[in-house]
Structure formats: C-alpha cells, structure tokens
Design a protein around this motif. Structure first.
Motif, PDB file in Angstrom:
ATOM      1  N   LYS A 162       0.822  -1.220   0.000  1.00  0.00           N
ATOM      2  CA  LYS A 162       0.000   0.000   0.000  1.00  0.00           C
ATOM      3  C   LYS A 162       0.856   1.269   0.000  1.00  0.00           C
ATOM      4  O   LYS A 162       0.381   2.348   0.331  1.00  0.00           O
ATOM      5  N   LYS A 163       2.165   1.111  -0.334  1.00  0.00           N
ATOM      6  CA  LYS A 163       3.101   2.235  -0.534  1.00  0.00           C
ATOM      7  C   LYS A 163       3.607   2.855   0.759  1.00  0.00           C
ATOM      8  O   LYS A 163       4.161   3.956   0.731  1.00  0.00           O
ATOM      9  N   ARG A 164       3.427   2.179   1.913  1.00  0.00           N
ATOM     10  CA  ARG A 164       4.046   2.668   3.148  1.00  0.00           C
ATOM     11  C   ARG A 164       5.547   2.378   3.110  1.00  0.00           C
ATOM     12  O   ARG A 164       5.986   1.398   2.508  1.00  0.00           O
ATOM     13  N   ARG A 165       6.335   3.222   3.808  1.00  0.00           N
ATOM     14  CA  ARG A 165       7.791   3.033   3.805  1.00  0.00           C
ATOM     15  C   ARG A 165       8.395   3.000   5.213  1.00  0.00           C
ATOM     16  O   ARG A 165       9.593   2.767   5.363  1.00  0.00           O
ATOM     17  N   ASP A 166       7.594   3.264   6.251  1.00  0.00           N
ATOM     18  CA  ASP A 166       8.109   3.292   7.619  1.00  0.00           C
ATOM     19  C   ASP A 166       7.250   2.407   8.512  1.00  0.00           C
ATOM     20  O   ASP A 166       6.014   2.520   8.488  1.00  0.00           O
ATOM     21  N   PHE A 167       7.921   1.566   9.331  1.00  0.00           N
ATOM     22  CA  PHE A 167       7.191   0.587  10.128  1.00  0.00           C
ATOM     23  C   PHE A 167       7.829   0.450  11.508  1.00  0.00           C
ATOM     24  O   PHE A 167       9.045   0.589  11.658  1.00  0.00           O
ATOM     25  N   LEU A 168       6.989   0.151  12.496  1.00  0.00           N
ATOM     26  CA  LEU A 168       7.472  -0.071  13.859  1.00  0.00           C
ATOM     27  C   LEU A 168       6.894  -1.381  14.366  1.00  0.00           C
ATOM     28  O   LEU A 168       5.679  -1.570  14.413  1.00  0.00           O
ATOM     29  N   LEU A 169       7.784  -2.289  14.730  1.00  0.00           N
ATOM     30  CA  LEU A 169       7.407  -3.615  15.207  1.00  0.00           C
ATOM     31  C   LEU A 169       7.719  -3.691  16.701  1.00  0.00           C
ATOM     32  O   LEU A 169       8.865  -3.527  17.109  1.00  0.00           O
ATOM     33  N   VAL A 170       6.684  -3.892  17.521  1.00  0.00           N
ATOM     34  CA  VAL A 170       6.848  -3.969  18.975  1.00  0.00           C
ATOM     35  C   VAL A 170       6.594  -5.408  19.407  1.00  0.00           C
ATOM     36  O   VAL A 170       5.467  -5.893  19.317  1.00  0.00           O
ATOM     37  N   MET A 171       7.641  -6.089  19.838  1.00  0.00           N
ATOM     38  CA  MET A 171       7.514  -7.493  20.243  1.00  0.00           C
ATOM     39  C   MET A 171       8.309  -7.722  21.519  1.00  0.00           C
ATOM     40  O   MET A 171       9.462  -7.297  21.624  1.00  0.00           O
ATOM     41  N   ALA A 172       7.686  -8.384  22.480  1.00  0.00           N
ATOM     42  CA  ALA A 172       8.334  -8.627  23.771  1.00  0.00           C
ATOM     43  C   ALA A 172       9.640  -9.384  23.577  1.00  0.00           C
ATOM     44  O   ALA A 172       9.782 -10.215  22.677  1.00  0.00           O
ATOM     45  N   THR A 173      10.598  -9.092  24.438  1.00  0.00           N
ATOM     46  CA  THR A 173      11.879  -9.790  24.404  1.00  0.00           C
ATOM     47  C   THR A 173      11.650 -11.299  24.482  1.00  0.00           C
ATOM     48  O   THR A 173      10.909 -11.773  25.335  1.00  0.00           O
ATOM     49  N   GLY A 174      12.296 -12.020  23.570  1.00  0.00           N
ATOM     50  CA  GLY A 174      12.175 -13.473  23.562  1.00  0.00           C
ATOM     51  C   GLY A 174      11.145 -14.012  22.598  1.00  0.00           C
ATOM     52  O   GLY A 174      11.043 -15.218  22.402  1.00  0.00           O
ATOM     53  N   ASP A 286      18.012   7.113   2.171  1.00  0.00           N
ATOM     54  CA  ASP A 286      16.630   7.071   1.688  1.00  0.00           C
ATOM     55  C   ASP A 286      16.281   5.604   1.456  1.00  0.00           C
ATOM     56  O   ASP A 286      16.723   4.993   0.482  1.00  0.00           O
ATOM     57  N   ALA A 287      15.498   5.020   2.367  1.00  0.00           N
ATOM     58  CA  ALA A 287      15.190   3.589   2.283  1.00  0.00           C
ATOM     59  C   ALA A 287      13.916   3.306   3.060  1.00  0.00           C
ATOM     60  O   ALA A 287      13.442   4.135   3.835  1.00  0.00           O
ATOM     61  N   ILE A 288      13.356   2.119   2.835  1.00  0.00           N
ATOM     62  CA  ILE A 288      12.283   1.634   3.712  1.00  0.00           C
ATOM     63  C   ILE A 288      12.896   1.429   5.091  1.00  0.00           C
ATOM     64  O   ILE A 288      14.001   0.903   5.213  1.00  0.00           O
ATOM     65  N   LYS A 289      12.188   1.856   6.140  1.00  0.00           N
ATOM     66  CA  LYS A 289      12.748   1.778   7.488  1.00  0.00           C
ATOM     67  C   LYS A 289      11.832   0.957   8.397  1.00  0.00           C
ATOM     68  O   LYS A 289      10.630   1.175   8.435  1.00  0.00           O
ATOM     69  N   LEU A 290      12.458   0.027   9.127  1.00  0.00           N
ATOM     70  CA  LEU A 290      11.733  -0.822  10.068  1.00  0.00           C
ATOM     71  C   LEU A 290      12.377  -0.699  11.436  1.00  0.00           C
ATOM     72  O   LEU A 290      13.539  -1.070  11.628  1.00  0.00           O
ATOM     73  N   GLY A 291      11.633  -0.179  12.412  1.00  0.00           N
ATOM     74  CA  GLY A 291      12.115  -0.083  13.785  1.00  0.00           C
ATOM     75  C   GLY A 291      11.666  -1.289  14.591  1.00  0.00           C
ATOM     76  O   GLY A 291      10.524  -1.734  14.469  1.00  0.00           O
ATOM     77  N   LEU A 292      12.561  -1.827  15.410  1.00  0.00           N
ATOM     78  CA  LEU A 292      12.251  -2.957  16.282  1.00  0.00           C
ATOM     79  C   LEU A 292      12.437  -2.528  17.729  1.00  0.00           C
ATOM     80  O   LEU A 292      13.429  -1.881  18.068  1.00  0.00           O
ATOM     81  N   THR A 293      11.501  -2.882  18.591  1.00  0.00           N
ATOM     82  CA  THR A 293      11.657  -2.585  20.009  1.00  0.00           C
ATOM     83  C   THR A 293      10.869  -3.574  20.847  1.00  0.00           C
ATOM     84  O   THR A 293       9.848  -4.100  20.406  1.00  0.00           O
ATOM     85  N   PHE A 317       2.736  -3.310  14.251  1.00  0.00           N
ATOM     86  CA  PHE A 317       2.306  -4.586  14.833  1.00  0.00           C
ATOM     87  C   PHE A 317       2.875  -4.665  16.245  1.00  0.00           C
ATOM     88  O   PHE A 317       3.988  -4.199  16.502  1.00  0.00           O
ATOM     89  N   ALA A 318       2.106  -5.245  17.166  1.00  0.00           N
ATOM     90  CA  ALA A 318       2.575  -5.390  18.545  1.00  0.00           C
ATOM     91  C   ALA A 318       2.218  -6.764  19.088  1.00  0.00           C
ATOM     92  O   ALA A 318       1.148  -7.301  18.784  1.00  0.00           O
ATOM     93  N   TYR A 319       3.126  -7.325  19.876  1.00  0.00           N
ATOM     94  CA  TYR A 319       2.880  -8.600  20.555  1.00  0.00           C
ATOM     95  C   TYR A 319       3.549  -8.519  21.921  1.00  0.00           C
ATOM     96  O   TYR A 319       4.765  -8.402  22.028  1.00  0.00           O
ATOM     97  N   SER A 320       2.748  -8.564  22.981  1.00  0.00           N
ATOM     98  CA  SER A 320       3.238  -8.261  24.320  1.00  0.00           C
ATOM     99  C   SER A 320       3.687  -9.514  25.075  1.00  0.00           C
ATOM    100  O   SER A 320       3.378 -10.651  24.697  1.00  0.00           O
ATOM    101  N   TYR A 321       4.384  -9.268  26.185  1.00  0.00           N
ATOM    102  CA  TYR A 321       4.821 -10.350  27.083  1.00  0.00           C
ATOM    103  C   TYR A 321       3.611 -11.114  27.620  1.00  0.00           C
ATOM    104  O   TYR A 321       3.619 -12.351  27.689  1.00  0.00           O
ATOM    105  N   GLU A 322       2.556 -10.380  27.972  1.00  0.00           N
ATOM    106  CA  GLU A 322       1.350 -11.025  28.504  1.00  0.00           C
ATOM    107  C   GLU A 322       0.713 -11.942  27.462  1.00  0.00           C
ATOM    108  O   GLU A 322       0.267 -13.051  27.777  1.00  0.00           O
TER     109      GLU A 322
END
Length: 916
Positions: A162-174, A286-293, A317-322
């Motif tokens: 859909k032409k997005r270029r910036d993303f943030l992925l939130v996933m619990a450690t492990g 200048d690139a597609i950017k994906l942040g991980l935390t 997208f997010a996936y929590s420890y719980e």
C-alpha cells in the motif's frame, strides 16, 4: 537575488557531481534536453549505461520553493516516456538546497539528502520492473513460523504493497524479533522488493549475534562485515553495523556510501539515541525503514512513533509479554520474585545501625564512628560495605534455581551499579567459593576487549558450563539472547520502566528442546532476586521516573557557553572575548563530513569575523536557534572530559552571577569527581598538587574565572582514569556485619494460578513415583501389563487418600485434558505414554495449517487465531458457529467471507478432528 542559472552552477551541478553525475560528460548527463513533440527543454536528464533516460531533474532558483517544480517535472517525465518509448523516468525537482525525489506511480514525493548514483537508479528501476505483489508472496515459516510472527510479517508486507515506507514492530523480548525480521527480509529479497539491507544495532555484541542469525537463516546472502573487515565493501547484500560505525562510514569522504545504497534499514532496539546523535544515519539514507523494540507500547516515546510514521500508541504490529504468556502453550517463561533487603540498605550506615562490636573495632583502629553517616540509597554509589554484598551473593547461591545436580545455579546475570561494584561482587564469589578456581562468576562489560568474539567471556557464558554467573554493568541489560538464563539479580535500583522490562527479558526465553545444555535441562520459570525494591517502585510508579530531556551532552555544553557569554556581556567584556574564542574552537569540532553540518552550510557561513566582533542579543539567539542543534553531530570525543568541562563551566556561571547556594552545590559535585582521580596512575600523579588542592573546600572560596580555565584544562583529560573508568577505586569501603532484614516471595506474572498448578503437578508426580516401589498395580503398569477394573479402582482410591489429594477432576485440570481417563494420566507420569493437553493439541493443529499455507493474509490469520481460542475455551464448535458471532466481527459472512471453499473444508476437517 541568485538566479536559476547561478543556482545550477553553484549548487545543483556540484551536488550532482557528488553522486558521480558529471554534467560535462554527456554520456551521463544532458543539460537542456530538448523534447521535440512538445518543444520543451528539460533542465537535466540523467542517462543509464544503455544511454536511455533514467531521470529528470527540474531546477528552480534557490530563493524559490523547490516544490513549485513538481508538476512541471512530472509532465516532463511523461512526455519523455512517450517520445522515446521508455519506462517512466524517475523525477527530481530542486532549488539547489532542497531536493525532492518522486518515484511516480509507486510512491509520493519525498525530500532526500543527495541524488542517487547511476547504479542506485538502475537498481531501483530493476526493482520496480521486476518486483512481485507481496500479497501473494509466501513466508518461510522455517525461519519464523509462529502465528504472531507470520501476522507481523504479513502486516508489514501488506502495508508495503500500500506504498508505506516506515514501520514499527513492537515485540516482547524473547518472542523472536530478529527471526521475524529475517523472514521478512528473505521474503522481500525473494519478491524482488529489496537488494541491499542495513541492520543497525547499538552494541558490538548484538552485531555479532545478528551476523550469526543471518548466516543461519539466510545463508545464501553475502554479509558485511566478514571477520576482520573494517572498510565498507559494496558487493554484499546484508550489512550489519553499530550506529557508531555506520556514522563514521557516511562521514568518511573516502568510503562514503551513496545515500540510496540501501533499500531497507532495520533499526534494532529503537531508542532515543536514534533521533539524537544517530538520527543523522536515518536522515542520510533514503530507504524503507523498520524499527524494532521490546519496549511496552504504553511507554514508547512519542518521537519513536513519529519517526516511523505511526500514530501514538499504534505501532505497525505489537505482541506483548502477557500475550506470549497467555498463549497455549506459552511462548515465554513466567517468573517469581524474591525480594531481599539488608539492615544497612534499609537503615543506612551510621552509629545508630552499626553493631557495637564493629564500633569497638573502629575505635581500636583510631577511626571516628561519627564520621560515618550514609543513607541506605548511598550504598555502592558513595560508600560500599563488603558484608552487604557478601550477604547478597550468599542469598543468591542459597535461593537461586539450580542445575539438575541441585548444587550450582544455572546461568544467571547479576546487574550491578558500577564496574567497581561488579569487580567487588566477582571478588566475593571467588573468596566465598574458591573451589571453582575463579570460573564460577565473571565480570562481562562492554569496554573489556576480552568480552567479544569466539572464546570471549560472553561466548564462554553462552556456550560452556562455566562461568555460571555473568556480572554485568549495562552490557547485558538488553538484546543478548541466552535461553538458559534462569536467575536475574537486580543488585541496583532501576528507574526506567523500559530498561526494567528489557532486563526482565533476559530470562523470559524458553529452552530450545533441540539444544538442551547439560547445565540447564529444564526451565518452566525463572527467578528474579530484587535487592533494591524495584518491583515495589514500579507498583507505585508504573511508568518509572519521569525522564528529563534527553539532550546530548555537546548541546548542553554549547547552551551553557551561550549562557555564560550572555551574562558576561552585562558584566565583563574580557570574559566575553575569551568565551567567544572558546566557542569558536568548539564549533570547529563539528564534523565536516556530517550530513547535518553539510545541510547547515549557509548558517555556518554567517559566522564570520564581523559576526563575532559585533556579537549581540540577536546573534546569540541565532547561535541558539540555528547552530546549537548542530552540536549533536559531535561524536567519538572524550565525554568524561566534556562532562567535567561542562560542570566547571556551570560553576563559572554561578560565580559570575554570584549565586552562593548554587556555587556550594556545584563545588561539592566537582570535589566528588576530583576525589575519584587515582593518583596511582602516573599521568594523573603529575597533577597531584593541583588535585590535592582542589579536594579542599578553601581552594574554591576565592577561585577566579581564569583559574577555573586552568583547572579544566589540566584535569578534564584525566577524568577517563577515574574509578568507574577502571582506575583505582576510591569509594570508602567498610566491612560491618550486616544481616537480611526482609525476605519474601511475591507473585508477579500474567497467570498467578499457573505457579500453584505447576507445583501441584510436581507433588503428584513425586507421590506416584514414591508409591511405585510398594504398589503392585503401579509396578504392573510399569512392566507393561494391563490392570483389571478392580485394580484401577483400588489404585484410584489409594492415590485419593494420599497427600496431595489426587482426583480425576484435579488431574484433568492440572494436565489441561478434560477427556483423558484416569489410567492415561498415571501412564503419562510413569513415562509410559505421552499425554498432550487439549490446548497444545489445538495449537499444534493450527500451527501446522499456517505452515502449510504460507500466503495467508492478515485477516485470515486473525480469523484462525480467534477460531483457535474459541475451540480451546469451548471445546466444541459447529459449522453454524463459524458464520455467527464472534466470527462475524472479522467479516459479516463469517468464515465464508474470509476463506475459499477448499480452505473452509480443510478448516472444518481440523475442527471436527479436535472436538470429536
């Protein structure tokens, strides 16, 4: 006013040349390109190696907004395409300072730092020509096959479509951020969406870990760096780098990468520094950017969401420890907390708390007990008491989760306050447990070269039986993946909620059943030993301490210099002249190769001699507004020296305005810093006289501004030798008898009941195995013989009468299988039959279906997740249910609106097999 022709010659031509577009070479660049049909002239046309137009550059004069050329440039692109029967060229429009890049029909226009090279444009053209739709691209579930991992990857792939270029992925450690990212990269490579990927990390240890992951899961793609490589090589596909290394590369004129070299940049452990000092990297490329935390969504900083074009609180997208704990079976490990507090931690060190016996010893040694007066919070900061640390080490050995022999702790991490504290803890392990010859516990810190590489301290901790305990100061707080870690010791207070959960995350990983280590054969929970009331603190302050502005030190330093000049303008012209010269020298430290500095050339050019000679309030405001933010580009300097210089500067400002109260506070801070300088080091000893004087209060009572300059000049370079930097530890040290004042277990997890069920199951299994030696029915079962109905009933009665109270209902509850008969549980406990619980069976069936269908969309994955949960909760389902609530929330037609007929048949077969 500069004209368009001058803009081209002075600005545009030079910037094109920086990207190897030589305007004098008409095989690369054609100026005033003539379109015959429309009788138009295009300012610049950039040519490919085949001589065909690759891109159009529309120029505007520097005083105009570059965006005024947008529609004109677009029209040129279409006219050029039609007249020469070529692919639609790339579109650029510029006023010499600002450059806009428009990949028409693919992405909206975006501002860029520099022009792509010919190689870049040809690569981008090849990608646009050959890429496949990501909605049909399968995901390699051998790399990342868990349901939420597939959902995360599909969410990003659908957004890219859909032409997005910036993303943030939130996933619990492990939960597998790295593997999820690798599976995404593999799919994007296969689909032709990317060729060159940059994976950014903040520490060398994490770089090595990431390189090993790429080698394991995408072995066919060449990686930079290979062992021993430092210079950048442009013939790879995967690049793994620390922020600092990549910043050095883009600032190095000899090995600078094109700003369009990467198609995808992954920012691992995205945090504040990426939009302070290291934000320049993301501005440059200048690139597609994906942040991980792994930071919980509710505490992620606003700037992080903004950086990746996400609404606050809504990552891609997010996936929590719980969620990971609640999954059946769990994806992560739950934990227990043991809180301990010693008398001195609670009451401090003073005449009131020190035992009479210890006081007598001090008197015999000729020491004054009245001089000792420390709060409990000052332990290991301003004072150390050996017995307090000794107690913590002993409690750890007593209470820690042990290996199968029950003697030694399995892999454990001690989080210490300082490097000196870590060394003291290591010495205590060695003195208390000399039988392990110094191998039981090791200090692993980032500035120790022995920590890295194969056979290094970190590799030993990961790979070998010893050491069992890693004593860390910061280095192991985040990112390091060691599944066998079963004990964490919080031997320091933590005030950041983000850091708190990152540290907890070191223990959350479950064991890899295919790679069980002899020192850790099982792990169903891990232990956190909290020595500083951290869990209590975060109950009272759920978000942690309110963070002060995370301003880089060079900017703070610059700001104080301006403040001093401003005050001196009113009071002392000699100080003004001196401080202006020092500010000019500081500005000269700005790195010329920095993107930030290059972009600010016009502002920096204003700082000529006339500007400095006539410095005024307006001039100071300009320096504050336009020049001060550039100080963030200063990296790689001696920050300990700069911090001392900053504190001296602050003292000089208080001296200038005669703020007596602030002077006293700042004086005490400086004396504390100077007291930590180790005179045992030769280079420090050369300033012994000055250091000795500066430790005394009277030295500061009549000090002048020029004397402060001398003090700063001579002592600032020595600060790196202070106690915390590996010098002699000058912290006052005592060994007063301490004792544990408070010790309690607390429940802290998503599912408190799971702890009691786990313990009950353990008790039942121990009881059955205990009765085996004297119960004939159990012995017959063990020998593979069958039992009569009477024998089964008698066995059930025997177990029912035992402690723990054992019934079929309780067995079905703890083993989560409501249909198995009594005898099946007993055979399972004796190791004769495998007993799968119902939730596990359901989960396995759905995971198999997902792996067999690697092109499932996000909505289909959501439907399957809802269906799995429904079956686990209800243990039944009918065809009619699948077109009713809650499934109609996903689609009004239920399953019919989400899957094809053949897929529906497969799903019905699975559900019928599960609930039959």
């Amino acid at each position: 006013m500069i004209k368009e022709k001058e803009t081209r010659e002075k600005l545009i031509d030079k910037k094109l040349l920086l990207s190897d577009w030589d305007i004098s070479n008409n095989t690369k660049v054609v100026k005033e390109f003539h379109l015959k049909r429309s009788n138009e002239k295009i300012d610049y046309v950039l040519l490919g190696r085949d001589g065909k137009p690759l891109a159009v550059v529309e120029a505007k004069k520097s005083s105009s907004d570059a965006r005024l050329g947008q529609e004109q440039a677009k029209q040129y692109c279409y006219n050029l395409k039609n007249e020469h029967n070529i692919e639609l060229p790339f579109c650029f429009y510029t006023n010499g300072n600002d450059i806009y890049f428009w990949d028409i029909e693919n992405y909206p226009p975006r501002k860029i730092y520099a022009y792509p090279s010919r190689e870049d444009l040809e690569r981008l053209s090849h990608i646009q020509r050959n890429k496949k739709s990501l909605s049909l691209e399968f995901i390699d579930t051998n790399i990342a096959g868990r349901d939420y991992q597939v959902s995360a990857i599909r969410s990003i792939m659908e957004a890219i479509d859909k032409k997005r270029r910036d993303f943030l992925l939130v996933m619990a450690t492990g939960t597998g951020k790295t593997r999820t990212t690798l599976a995404l990269i593999e799919a994007l490579l296969r689909a032709g969406y990317i060729k060159n990927t940059l994976f950014l990390v903040d520490r060398v240890a994490l770089r090595e870990q990431a390189i090993e992951a790429f080698k394991e899961y995408i072995p066919s793609e060449p990686i930079w760096p290979k062992f021993g490589e430092s210079s950048i090589s442009k013939d790879r596909r995967i690049y793994v780098s620390t922020y600092q290394s990549m910043l050095n590369i883009i600032r190095d004129e000899e090995q600078t990468l094109s700003s369009h070299f990467f198609d995808l940049i992954v920012i691992d452990e995205s945090h504040r520094s990426i939009y302070n000092t290291y934000g320049e990297i993301l501005e440059y490329f200048d690139a597609i950017k994906l942040g991980l935390t792994a930071t919980p969504t509710n505490v992620i900083d606003h700037n992080t969401f903004e950086l990746f074009s996400c609404e606050d609180g809504l990552p891609t997208f997010a996936y929590s420890y719980e969620e990971a704990l609640d999954h059946i079976p769990p994806y992560l490990c739950d934990f227990e907390v043991l809180k301990i507090k010693t008398k001195f931690q609670d009451e401090g060190l003073s005449k009131r708390s020190i035992s009479l016996e210890d006081q007598k010893k001090m008197i015999l040694e000729g020491k004054e007990i009245e001089e000792i007066n420390y709060e409990g919070t000052q332990l290991e900061k301003d004072v150390t008491n050996t017995d307090t640390n000794r107690l913590i080490v002993k409690e750890f050995i007593d209470e820690s989760i042990k290996d199968q022999n029950g003697v030694l702790p399995t892999k454990s991490i001690f989080f210490c306050m300082t490097k000196a504290h870590a060394r003291r803890v290591e010495e205590l392990f060695n003195s208390l447990y000399p039988e392990y010859k110094g191998e039981l516990a090791k200090v692993i810190v980032s500035d120790d070269s022995r920590a890295y590489g194969k056979g290094g301290l970190l590799d030993q901790f990961k790979t070998y039986d010893m050491p069992r305990v890693a004593i860390s100061v910061g280095m192991l707080d985040t990112g390091v993946d060691i599944k066998e870690v079963s004990n964490l010791v919080f031997a320091k207070p933590i005030y950041s909620y983000t850091k708190f959960w990152q540290m907890i995350g070191r223990g959350t990983r479950l064991l890899d059943t295919l790679d069980i280590k002899p020192w850790c054969k099982s792990k169903d929970k891990f232990l956190i030993m909290d020595c500083w009331d951290n869990f209590e603190y975060f109950k009272l302050e759920p978000q942690g301490k309110t963070l002060t502005s995370n301003t880089p030190l060079p900017i703070t330093f610059f700001e104080l210099k301006l403040k001093k000049i401003e005050k001196a303008l009113e009071l002392d012209t000699l100080i003004v002249k001196k401080e202006i010269q020092k500010l000019k020298e500081f500005i000269s430290l700005f790195p010329s190769g920095s993107t930030t500095i290059k972009d600010a050339k016009n502002d920096l050019d204003r700082l000529d001699e006339e500007f400095w000679q006539a410095i005024s309030k307006d001039g100071l405001e300009f320096l504050d507004r336009a020049i001060k933010p550039l100080a963030k580009s200063i990296v790689g300097v001696d920050y300990k020296a700069m911090r001392f210089e900053k504190d001296i500067l602050l003292f000089s400002i208080y001296l200038l305005v005669d703020d007596k109260k602030a002077l006293q506070t700042q004086r005490d801070k400086l004396i504390t810093m100077i007291e930590k300088l180790p005179l045992g080091i030769n280079i420090v000893a050369k300033q012994k006289e000055l250091i000795t004087q500066a430790k005394q209060v009277k030295f500061w009572n009549h000090i002048s501004d020029s004397e402060l300059d001398i003090l700063s000049q001579k002592l600032a370079p020595l600060m790196k030798y202070g106690a915390e930097a590996g010098g002699v530890d000058t912290t006052p040290t005592f060994d007063f008898k301490d004792y544990i004042k408070q010790k309690e277990y607390v429940e802290f997890g998503a599912d408190r009941e799971s702890v009691s069920i786990s313990r009950y199951k353990q008790m039942v299994e121990e009881k059955v195995k205990e009765l085996l030696s004297k119960n004939t029915s159990l012995q017959k079962l063990k020998d593979g013989l069958s039992l009569s109905e009477d024998e089964i009933e008698s066995l059930a009665k025997t177990l029912h009468d035992e402690d723990p109270y054992i019934t079929l209902d309780l067995l079905r509850r703890v083993y989560m299988n409501k249909k198995a008969p009594f005898l099946k549980f007993i055979k399972h406990i004796l190791g004769l039959e495998e007993l799968k619980n119902f939730p596990d069976t359901v989960s396995e069936s759905f995971e198999k279906f997902i792996k067999e269908h690697p092109t499932l969309t996000t909505i289909q994955l959501k439907f399957l997740d809802l269906l799995k949960g429904y079956i686990i909760d209800h243990e039944s389902i009918s065809k009619k249910d699948l077109i009713s609530a809650p499934f109609t929330v996903i689609h009004p037609a239920g399953i019919r609106g989400v899957f094809e007929l053949n897929e529906i048949e497969e799903i019905l077969n699975i559900t019928q097999g599960l609930v039959a």
